[in-house]
Design an enzyme around this catalytic site. Structure first.
Site, PDB file in Angstrom:
ATOM      1  N   CYS A  99       0.750  -1.199   0.050  1.00 22.33           N
ATOM      2  CA  CYS A  99       0.182   0.081  -0.062  1.00 22.33           C
ATOM      3  C   CYS A  99       0.961   1.218   0.027  1.00 22.33           C
ATOM      4  O   CYS A  99       1.634   1.319   0.960  1.00 22.33           O
ATOM      5  CB  CYS A  99      -0.857  -0.151   1.240  1.00 22.33           C
ATOM      6  SG  CYS A  99      -2.114   1.401   1.827  1.00 22.33           S
ATOM      7  N   CYS A 134      -0.903   3.526  -6.506  1.00 21.99           N
ATOM      8  CA  CYS A 134      -1.667   3.056  -5.558  1.00 21.99           C
ATOM      9  C   CYS A 134      -1.888   1.518  -6.099  1.00 21.99           C
ATOM     10  O   CYS A 134      -2.039   1.234  -7.357  1.00 21.99           O
ATOM     11  CB  CYS A 134      -3.068   3.657  -5.511  1.00 21.99           C
ATOM     12  SG  CYS A 134      -4.286   2.749  -4.594  1.00 21.99           S
TER      13      CYS A 134
HETATM   14  N1  DGL Z   1      -3.935   0.390  -2.111  1.00 19.08           N
HETATM   15  C1  DGL Z   1      -3.729   1.778  -1.410  1.00 19.08           C
HETATM   16  C2  DGL Z   1      -2.486   2.394  -1.927  1.00 19.08           C
HETATM   17  O1  DGL Z   1      -1.626   1.563  -2.502  1.00 19.08           O
HETATM   18  C3  DGL Z   1      -4.679   2.631  -0.764  1.00 19.08           C
HETATM   19  C4  DGL Z   1      -6.154   2.593  -0.961  1.00 19.08           C
HETATM   20  C5  DGL Z   1      -6.747   3.351  -0.014  1.00 19.08           C
HETATM   21  O2  DGL Z   1      -6.955   2.608   1.013  1.00 19.08           O
HETATM   22  O3  DGL Z   1      -7.081   4.649  -0.169  1.00 19.08           O
HETATM   23  O4  DGL Z   1      -2.023   3.430  -1.748  1.00 19.08           O
END
Ligand code: DGL
Length: 272
Positions: free
Chosen positions: A74, A188
């Protein structure tokens, strides 16, 4: 021989794109995926509260899974909490941060678009990456408000609204002095889930950078240097998905995790 236990963590389903690459790179590893779905999306959280939460949730997960390595799959979490996590827990962490460095190496026009959450685009960490690796480029950061949610909906079976998707990605496509964005960083981990739809609505052809394969290679390298010990107690089985909220107890969510190989759900009661 004990298989290396890898804990992969995200706010939701986005980290599954990293998990997929790790599974390909390390087919014999014991994978446990954890989603802090009670707090999804992370993109809109205030920094201090988010760091506290991530450090606490990861602590509880380390206790439960006894991983040999933790992959913070993330960007929103890695760009804000990686340093604190490394300080708090003595085991290897691999993070996910926007792929600015490879983008700067690959752009020909010198114009790079970055799609990420509003949290990630506002982080000092992200600005430092640009300053260090892409100081000679023009980098357009776009904090997309809805993309992560759209990616989850898609994985749960809802068709993507292409007009909305076009609006969400277009700010990363810019023109300056006759040159155009030619590389777009998927900053993301949710966004690679939307890649085939992005190709339908993109204003023009670009190269997208999904960091997952590079992260998987890094995980393999770090594990090469890590002693693989037996766990001290029973741990969640291979292909478990640990969720912080039972709100994912919906058939479509569990089917989405299962479709990505994580077919043993468990709902956690965490004191956070
Ligand atoms: N998958 C997450 C990232 O790589 C973020 C998604 C979220 O919770 O806003 O930033």
């Amino acid at each position: 021989m004990t298989a290396p236990r890898i804990l992969l963590f995200d706010s939701g389903m986005g980290g599954l794109t990293v998990a997929r690459a790790v599974r390909t790179q390390l087919p014999h590893a014991h994978l446990v995926y954890a989603a802090d779905n009670a707090a999804f999306p992370y993109g809109a959280w205030k920094e201090d509260a988010l760091v506290k939460r991530i450090v606490a949730v990861i602590g509880a997960l380390i206790d439960k899974v006894e991983p040999h390595i933790v992959v913070i799959a993330c960007n929103t979490a890695s760009t804000i909490a990686l340093a604190q996590l490394r300080e708090a827990y003595k085991l290897p962490f691999v993070g996910t941060v926007p792929a600015i460095k490879p983008a700067a190496a690959q752009t020909k026009s010198g114009i790079i678009g970055v799609l990420a959450t509003p949290g990630t685009v506002s982080r000092e960490y992200t600005h430092a990456l640009i300053h260090t690796y892409a100081y000679h480029c023009k980098v357009f950061l776009h904090g997309a408000k809805r993309l992560a949610e759209m990616a989850e909906q898609k994985l749960k079976g809802t068709p993507v609204d292409l007009d909305q998707l076009r609006q969400e990605i277009t700010p990363a496509f810019r023109q300056r002095e006759g040159k155009k964005t030619d590389v777009v960083v998927l900053g993301c981990t949710h966004y690679p889930l939307l890649l085939d739809d992005m190709l339908k609505v993109q204003p023009w052809l670009v190269k997208y950078i999904d960091p997952a394969p590079a992260i998987a290679r890094r995980v393999a390298d770090v594990l090469d240097e890590t002693p693989i010990t037996e766990s001290s107690k029973p741990v969640p089985p291979h292909n478990s998905v640990l969720l912080t909220s039972a709100r994912e107890d919906a058939a479509d969510s569990l089917a989405a995790y299962s479709a990505m190989g994580f077919d043993k759900p468990e709902f956690l009661e965490l004191p956070v």
